[in-house]
Enzyme design. Sequence first.
Site, PDB file in Angstrom:
ATOM      1  N   HIS A   5       2.537   6.934   1.868  1.00 57.78           N
ATOM      2  CA  HIS A   5       3.638   7.720   1.309  1.00 57.78           C
ATOM      3  C   HIS A   5       3.156   8.848   0.413  1.00 57.78           C
ATOM      4  O   HIS A   5       3.904   9.775   0.130  1.00 57.78           O
ATOM      5  CB  HIS A   5       4.545   6.813   0.469  1.00 57.78           C
ATOM      6  CG  HIS A   5       5.041   5.601   1.182  1.00 57.78           C
ATOM      7  ND1 HIS A   5       5.863   5.678   2.278  1.00 57.78           N
ATOM      8  CD2 HIS A   5       4.830   4.277   0.961  1.00 57.78           C
ATOM      9  CE1 HIS A   5       6.154   4.439   2.696  1.00 57.78           C
ATOM     10  NE2 HIS A   5       5.535   3.588   1.917  1.00 57.78           N
ATOM     11  N   PRO A  47       0.817  -1.211   0.000  1.00 55.70           N
ATOM     12  CA  PRO A  47       0.000   0.000   0.000  1.00 55.70           C
ATOM     13  C   PRO A  47       0.851   1.261   0.000  1.00 55.70           C
ATOM     14  O   PRO A  47       1.820   1.379   0.757  1.00 55.70           O
ATOM     15  CB  PRO A  47      -0.802  -0.123   1.295  1.00 55.70           C
ATOM     16  CG  PRO A  47      -0.893  -1.592   1.524  1.00 55.70           C
ATOM     17  CD  PRO A  47       0.411  -2.160   1.046  1.00 55.70           C
ATOM     18  N   CYS A  48       0.475   2.194  -0.864  1.00 57.27           N
ATOM     19  CA  CYS A  48       1.284   3.405  -1.035  1.00 57.27           C
ATOM     20  C   CYS A  48       0.626   4.633  -0.434  1.00 57.27           C
ATOM     21  O   CYS A  48       1.215   5.710  -0.428  1.00 57.27           O
ATOM     22  CB  CYS A  48       1.547   3.660  -2.518  1.00 57.27           C
ATOM     23  SG  CYS A  48       0.046   3.969  -3.481  1.00 57.27           S
ATOM     24  N   GLN A  49      -0.595   4.498   0.108  1.00 58.21           N
ATOM     25  CA  GLN A  49      -1.313   5.688   0.563  1.00 58.21           C
ATOM     26  C   GLN A  49      -0.555   6.438   1.661  1.00 58.21           C
ATOM     27  O   GLN A  49      -0.624   7.650   1.766  1.00 58.21           O
ATOM     28  CB  GLN A  49      -2.715   5.315   1.074  1.00 58.21           C
ATOM     29  CG  GLN A  49      -3.676   4.915  -0.036  1.00 58.21           C
ATOM     30  CD  GLN A  49      -3.574   3.429  -0.376  1.00 58.21           C
ATOM     31  OE1 GLN A  49      -2.659   2.737   0.080  1.00 58.21           O
ATOM     32  NE2 GLN A  49      -4.503   2.940  -1.167  1.00 58.21           N
TER      33      GLN A  49
END
Length: 428
Positions: free
Chosen positions: A166, A162-164
């Site tokens: 960052h 998951p990139c949220q």
Amino acid sequence: MENYYFESNRVIRELRVGERVWRSGIENRARQEQDGYSAWWQSFLRGAPVFVEDCNATSEPIRVVDAFCGCGGLTLGAAQAAIAVGRRIEAVAAIDVDDGGLEVHKANFGTKHVLHTSASSLVDFHVSGTGVDSKFAYEPEVTDPALASEVGKIDLFLAGPPCQGHSNLNNRTRREDPRNLLYLTAVALAVGLKAKMVVIENVPEVVNDRSDVVTAAKALLRANGYDFLDSGVLAAHEMGWAQTRKRYFLVASRRGGSPDQLTLKSVAAGLKREAHSLGWAIGDLIRDIEDPVPTGVMDTVPALSEENRARIGYLFKHDVYELPNQERPDCHKDGHTYPSVYGRMYWSKPAQTITTGFLTPGRGRYIHPARPRVITPREAARIQAFPDSFRFVVNGHDPARNALTKWIGDAVPPVLGYAAVLPLLATR
């Protein structure tokens, strides 16, 4: 590195690395005369099958595990990279908490093990130290029986944690989100599986994480025998794509480099081209007024509110692409941070980054350039580099719109996955 040319009714791609040359082909479905690269990828978007041209290509598959897989954008990119070097993939396992995304993955790749669970539950590990001093306190152990049966048999491990946490769009927990540590879970799972090659992707801002997960990941991979390690940002529009999207990739291999080892930088340079326009990607999807009214979730959009119909109507009535301040809702007036919201897309430019909000005009520049509506899921999928042949289905049926927006908006465009996997496959 790549050369494209026409041969009868096909487009041929020739990939050259050092003394090695591979050829693959695709039926030419481009609607107008254009260069070979443009015709290839336009034909790909329109669902033409890609095939290996070299009859001497090995039949041994590249066995792949995809963690945090979503609907499989990264796997699709890896599959295209494999074809480019005369190989094919075998989807051994897909891992995600989204059961619908897993169904889509299986529908498209015939995935052997579909694991509907958190990746953290599949591997036992502990990291001591931080940054360059990071190390596993003990060897990571795969705990799931099905996945454990594949230890030592995996060629390529893919992950898009998951990139949220960052993302610059996350204004609350940016850089400190606990989900950021799932980046190290991906490394532990790759090491536990004894995967020969590793590709981990995220947003470019991951390098600013306050836990320094990227530096820690590199240290852990080096300590566990990955003697080729490379990282960097790949930009879709800099490789000719019709979307301004960037992702950060970390790639690693146990077999190290060779004299003609490709790097992410060299691949990006070899694939560098002027960005295509939105019209190149989706222009053929416009239907004339006498055509049948489209049906199905992929080709339709939700009903707009009266206020949003008025805003879109203003853009078309005045033939403008930016909604003026007085026409915006109060929360988007007077120097709002995201001026592209309620914006109309340009035929002649690449699209902005597609997110999960593409069906909502107030969440980005997603209003169609020639029709008073937002773009459809199929148009968004095209922009994301998913071909029409990719099946967004769950148990043979159309999924819900909110599921589609998540899968498409969160996906790694296959064109970026192709570029990231290529340096590992083309020099082995």
